[in-house]
Design a protein around this motif. Structure first.
Motif, PDB file in Angstrom:
ATOM      1  N   VAL A 146     -23.833   3.951   3.320  1.00 48.20           N
ATOM      2  CA  VAL A 146     -22.713   3.914   4.264  1.00 48.20           C
ATOM      3  C   VAL A 146     -23.254   4.354   5.620  1.00 48.20           C
ATOM      4  O   VAL A 146     -23.666   5.502   5.795  1.00 48.20           O
ATOM      5  CB  VAL A 146     -21.559   4.836   3.825  1.00 48.20           C
ATOM      6  N   HIS A 147     -23.296   3.426   6.566  1.00 48.54           N
ATOM      7  CA  HIS A 147     -23.829   3.735   7.883  1.00 48.54           C
ATOM      8  C   HIS A 147     -22.927   4.723   8.615  1.00 48.54           C
ATOM      9  O   HIS A 147     -21.697   4.580   8.601  1.00 48.54           O
ATOM     10  CB  HIS A 147     -23.959   2.451   8.713  1.00 48.54           C
ATOM     11  N   ASP A 148     -23.542   5.710   9.248  1.00 52.42           N
ATOM     12  CA  ASP A 148     -22.799   6.672  10.056  1.00 52.42           C
ATOM     13  C   ASP A 148     -22.427   6.008  11.382  1.00 52.42           C
ATOM     14  O   ASP A 148     -23.219   5.978  12.316  1.00 52.42           O
ATOM     15  CB  ASP A 148     -23.653   7.921  10.291  1.00 52.42           C
ATOM     16  N   SER A 149     -21.226   5.472  11.458  1.00 50.58           N
ATOM     17  CA  SER A 149     -20.803   4.720  12.646  1.00 50.58           C
ATOM     18  C   SER A 149     -20.608   5.598  13.870  1.00 50.58           C
ATOM     19  O   SER A 149     -20.499   5.087  14.987  1.00 50.58           O
ATOM     20  CB  SER A 149     -19.507   3.953  12.350  1.00 50.58           C
ATOM     21  N   ASN A 150     -20.595   6.916  13.679  1.00 54.51           N
ATOM     22  CA  ASN A 150     -20.432   7.830  14.816  1.00 54.51           C
ATOM     23  C   ASN A 150     -21.771   8.298  15.382  1.00 54.51           C
ATOM     24  O   ASN A 150     -21.799   9.003  16.393  1.00 54.51           O
ATOM     25  CB  ASN A 150     -19.616   9.061  14.395  1.00 54.51           C
ATOM     26  N   HIS A 151     -22.856   7.894  14.739  1.00 52.54           N
ATOM     27  CA  HIS A 151     -24.160   8.307  15.242  1.00 52.54           C
ATOM     28  C   HIS A 151     -24.457   7.617  16.571  1.00 52.54           C
ATOM     29  O   HIS A 151     -24.179   6.419  16.740  1.00 52.54           O
ATOM     30  CB  HIS A 151     -25.262   7.962  14.245  1.00 52.54           C
ATOM     31  N   THR A 152     -25.040   8.354  17.496  1.00 51.90           N
ATOM     32  CA  THR A 152     -25.407   7.807  18.801  1.00 51.90           C
ATOM     33  C   THR A 152     -26.895   7.489  18.833  1.00 51.90           C
ATOM     34  O   THR A 152     -27.728   8.370  18.585  1.00 51.90           O
ATOM     35  CB  THR A 152     -25.085   8.803  19.923  1.00 51.90           C
ATOM     36  N   TYR A 153     -27.222   6.243  19.126  1.00 49.25           N
ATOM     37  CA  TYR A 153     -28.615   5.810  19.212  1.00 49.25           C
ATOM     38  C   TYR A 153     -29.121   5.983  20.640  1.00 49.25           C
ATOM     39  O   TYR A 153     -28.393   5.730  21.606  1.00 49.25           O
ATOM     40  CB  TYR A 153     -28.751   4.356  18.766  1.00 49.25           C
ATOM     41  N   LYS A 154     -30.361   6.407  20.761  1.00 47.60           N
ATOM     42  CA  LYS A 154     -31.007   6.559  22.066  1.00 47.60           C
ATOM     43  C   LYS A 154     -31.556   5.212  22.530  1.00 47.60           C
ATOM     44  O   LYS A 154     -31.727   4.282  21.736  1.00 47.60           O
ATOM     45  CB  LYS A 154     -32.143   7.575  21.977  1.00 47.60           C
ATOM     46  N   LEU A 155     -31.855   5.109  23.806  1.00 48.22           N
ATOM     47  CA  LEU A 155     -32.491   3.899  24.322  1.00 48.22           C
ATOM     48  C   LEU A 155     -33.853   3.716  23.650  1.00 48.22           C
ATOM     49  O   LEU A 155     -34.624   4.682  23.548  1.00 48.22           O
ATOM     50  CB  LEU A 155     -32.673   3.978  25.829  1.00 48.22           C
ATOM     51  N   ARG A 226     -39.834  -1.588  10.756  1.00 38.77           N
ATOM     52  CA  ARG A 226     -38.557  -1.268  10.112  1.00 38.77           C
ATOM     53  C   ARG A 226     -38.557   0.226   9.804  1.00 38.77           C
ATOM     54  O   ARG A 226     -39.470   0.724   9.133  1.00 38.77           O
ATOM     55  CB  ARG A 226     -38.366  -2.084   8.833  1.00 38.77           C
ATOM     56  N   ILE A 227     -37.524   0.934  10.282  1.00 43.83           N
ATOM     57  CA  ILE A 227     -37.434   2.377  10.113  1.00 43.83           C
ATOM     58  C   ILE A 227     -36.187   2.713   9.304  1.00 43.83           C
ATOM     59  O   ILE A 227     -35.076   2.278   9.632  1.00 43.83           O
ATOM     60  CB  ILE A 227     -37.415   3.095  11.476  1.00 43.83           C
ATOM     61  N   LEU A 228     -36.377   3.500   8.254  1.00 48.82           N
ATOM     62  CA  LEU A 228     -35.290   3.930   7.374  1.00 48.82           C
ATOM     63  C   LEU A 228     -34.709   5.240   7.895  1.00 48.82           C
ATOM     64  O   LEU A 228     -35.431   6.211   8.126  1.00 48.82           O
ATOM     65  CB  LEU A 228     -35.832   4.120   5.955  1.00 48.82           C
ATOM     66  N   HIS A 229     -33.380   5.272   8.073  1.00 48.27           N
ATOM     67  CA  HIS A 229     -32.696   6.467   8.567  1.00 48.27           C
ATOM     68  C   HIS A 229     -32.170   7.331   7.422  1.00 48.27           C
ATOM     69  O   HIS A 229     -32.087   6.880   6.275  1.00 48.27           O
ATOM     70  CB  HIS A 229     -31.531   6.070   9.482  1.00 48.27           C
ATOM     71  N   ASN A 230     -31.764   8.554   7.756  1.00 49.05           N
ATOM     72  CA  ASN A 230     -31.305   9.490   6.732  1.00 49.05           C
ATOM     73  C   ASN A 230     -30.069   8.988   5.984  1.00 49.05           C
ATOM     74  O   ASN A 230     -29.859   9.349   4.825  1.00 49.05           O
ATOM     75  CB  ASN A 230     -31.008  10.857   7.347  1.00 49.05           C
ATOM     76  N   ASP A 231     -29.224   8.187   6.623  1.00 48.32           N
ATOM     77  CA  ASP A 231     -28.012   7.695   5.953  1.00 48.32           C
ATOM     78  C   ASP A 231     -28.260   6.420   5.154  1.00 48.32           C
ATOM     79  O   ASP A 231     -27.328   5.857   4.577  1.00 48.32           O
ATOM     80  CB  ASP A 231     -26.870   7.494   6.953  1.00 48.32           C
ATOM     81  N   LEU A 291     -23.420   2.649  18.414  1.00 44.30           N
ATOM     82  CA  LEU A 291     -23.191   3.208  19.747  1.00 44.30           C
ATOM     83  C   LEU A 291     -24.525   3.548  20.383  1.00 44.30           C
ATOM     84  O   LEU A 291     -25.436   4.048  19.722  1.00 44.30           O
ATOM     85  CB  LEU A 291     -22.325   4.465  19.659  1.00 44.30           C
ATOM     86  N   LEU A 292     -24.644   3.289  21.680  1.00 45.70           N
ATOM     87  CA  LEU A 292     -25.884   3.516  22.416  1.00 45.70           C
ATOM     88  C   LEU A 292     -25.619   4.458  23.578  1.00 45.70           C
ATOM     89  O   LEU A 292     -24.649   4.294  24.318  1.00 45.70           O
ATOM     90  CB  LEU A 292     -26.414   2.179  22.937  1.00 45.70           C
ATOM     91  N   GLN A 293     -26.492   5.458  23.723  1.00 40.23           N
ATOM     92  CA  GLN A 293     -26.366   6.385  24.850  1.00 40.23           C
ATOM     93  C   GLN A 293     -27.149   5.848  26.043  1.00 40.23           C
ATOM     94  O   GLN A 293     -28.355   5.677  25.971  1.00 40.23           O
ATOM     95  CB  GLN A 293     -26.870   7.779  24.481  1.00 40.23           C
ATOM     96  N   HIS A 294     -26.464   5.579  27.132  1.00 41.34           N
ATOM     97  CA  HIS A 294     -27.091   5.029  28.326  1.00 41.34           C
ATOM     98  C   HIS A 294     -27.714   6.135  29.177  1.00 41.34           C
ATOM     99  O   HIS A 294     -27.527   7.326  28.913  1.00 41.34           O
ATOM    100  CB  HIS A 294     -26.057   4.239  29.122  1.00 41.34           C
ATOM    101  N   LYS A 295     -28.428   5.737  30.222  1.00 37.33           N
ATOM    102  CA  LYS A 295     -29.113   6.708  31.075  1.00 37.33           C
ATOM    103  C   LYS A 295     -28.154   7.697  31.702  1.00 37.33           C
ATOM    104  O   LYS A 295     -28.487   8.857  31.937  1.00 37.33           O
ATOM    105  CB  LYS A 295     -29.888   5.966  32.167  1.00 37.33           C
TER     106      LYS A 295
END
Length: 307
Positions: A146-155, A226-231, A291-295
């Motif tokens: 189940v993907h954590d939809s609230n996680h914020t990805y960095k650039l 390909r990188i595997l995340h904790n979730d 979600l992506l965190q912008h500059k």
């Protein structure tokens, strides 16, 4: 993958093996008209060229089914050499005088770098011939993710650089189909540093392809990480430059750590980074919105435009 197994009376038993590729050398030179040529043979009309030895990708299936029993009493195991889980489906398509325990069809989740007992096979009538044919299907990832939809990805690049999102979610050039629906294409010069947008473990790498274009034959010929995340979700960083990867399979990496350089390999109309987050939804990879965190620090759904 479809295999047929026969009993001892038929005197034939098939196993899953593949032959290793031999290493190759590639050559690059520029002709008198300024056109760059690539080849697996040295140019005949000049001694001014670049060359490099390609480390071939492991040619064996990274997930394979093998028999650790005998011809008379097969015992099937799955071997997963990926640095992340894989879902496997075993399904019988034809059978004669056999008992499979546990019965197929059946799906399995094979943990990273592990082996798992799948089933034993034996004849119902011991002294009669037996045979069966089966299919093997596999998909990267755990289907219960189940993907954590609230996680914020960095650039996924150095923050002081200015690039452009040329294709966002539901992009009409190539972002169709479940795997790419929620992908980003970020236009950037070849050789730009690529950073991890989220921490995780390097599950798989391809880095030996050297060119790109919009020929359909190049769809499977792009470099990627390909990188595997904790979730359990997985990020794909694609179209990377030849042999630019600076991390290793199985390595734990942190967010914003350099992992490679951007390129123009595979199915591409120009240099860019293809980035997507995917999950296994049951023998099927599917991209998911993120979600992506912008500059500026703003956290939002990425859209076409400067970034």
């Amino acid at each position: 993958m479809n295999l047929t197994i026969y009993g001892p009376i038929a005197l034939l038993f098939l196993l899953l093996f593949s032959q290793p590729l031999t290493a190759k050398k590639y050559y690059k030179h520029v002709d008198e008209n300024g056109i760059t040529h690539y080849s697996d043979k040295p140019p005949a009309d000049t001694e001014e060229f670049e060359s490099w030895q390609v480390r071939p990708e492991d040619s064996e299936y990274k997930v394979k089914v093998i028999n650790r029993g005998t011809k008379e009493s097969p015992i099937f195991y799955a071997v997963n050499r990926y640095h992340g889980p894989v879902e496997l489906m075993m399904e019988v398509t034809q059978r004669k005088n056999i008992v499979i325990e546990p019965e197929w069809p059946k799906s399995y989740v094979i943990p990273a770098n592990s082996e798992l007992l799948l089933a034993t096979v034996k004849p119902k009538q011991k002294y009669m011939s037996w045979s069966f044919q089966y299919n093997v299907g596999s998909t990267l990832g755990d289907p219960y993710t189940v993907h954590d939809s609230n996680h914020t990805y960095k650039l996924p690049f150095v923050g002081n650089k200015h690039y452009f999102i040329s294709q966002a979610f539901d992009g009409d050039f190539s972002h169709f189909g479940d795997q790419n629906q929620y992908a980003l294409d970020i236009a950037m010069p070849e050789g730009s540093d690529i950073l991890a947008a989220r921490a995780g473990v390097v599950m798989d790498i391809a880095e030996d392809f050297y060119d790109g274009g919009v020929d359909a034959k190049k769809i499977q010929r792009g470099n990627y990480i390909r990188i595997l995340h904790n979730d359990g979700s997985m990020a794909i960083y694609a179209h990377l430059q030849l042999e630019s990867v600076v991390v290793a399979r199985g390595q734990r990496i942190e967010k914003q750590q350099k992992i490679a350089q951007s390129g123009n390999t595979g199915y591409t109309s120009g240099p860019h980074l293809h980035f997507a987050v995917q999950v296994n939804t049951g023998l099927k990879l599917k991209s998911v919105p993120f979600l992506l965190q912008h500059k500026s620090g703003a956290i939002k759904t990425p859209e076409i435009g400067p970034i």
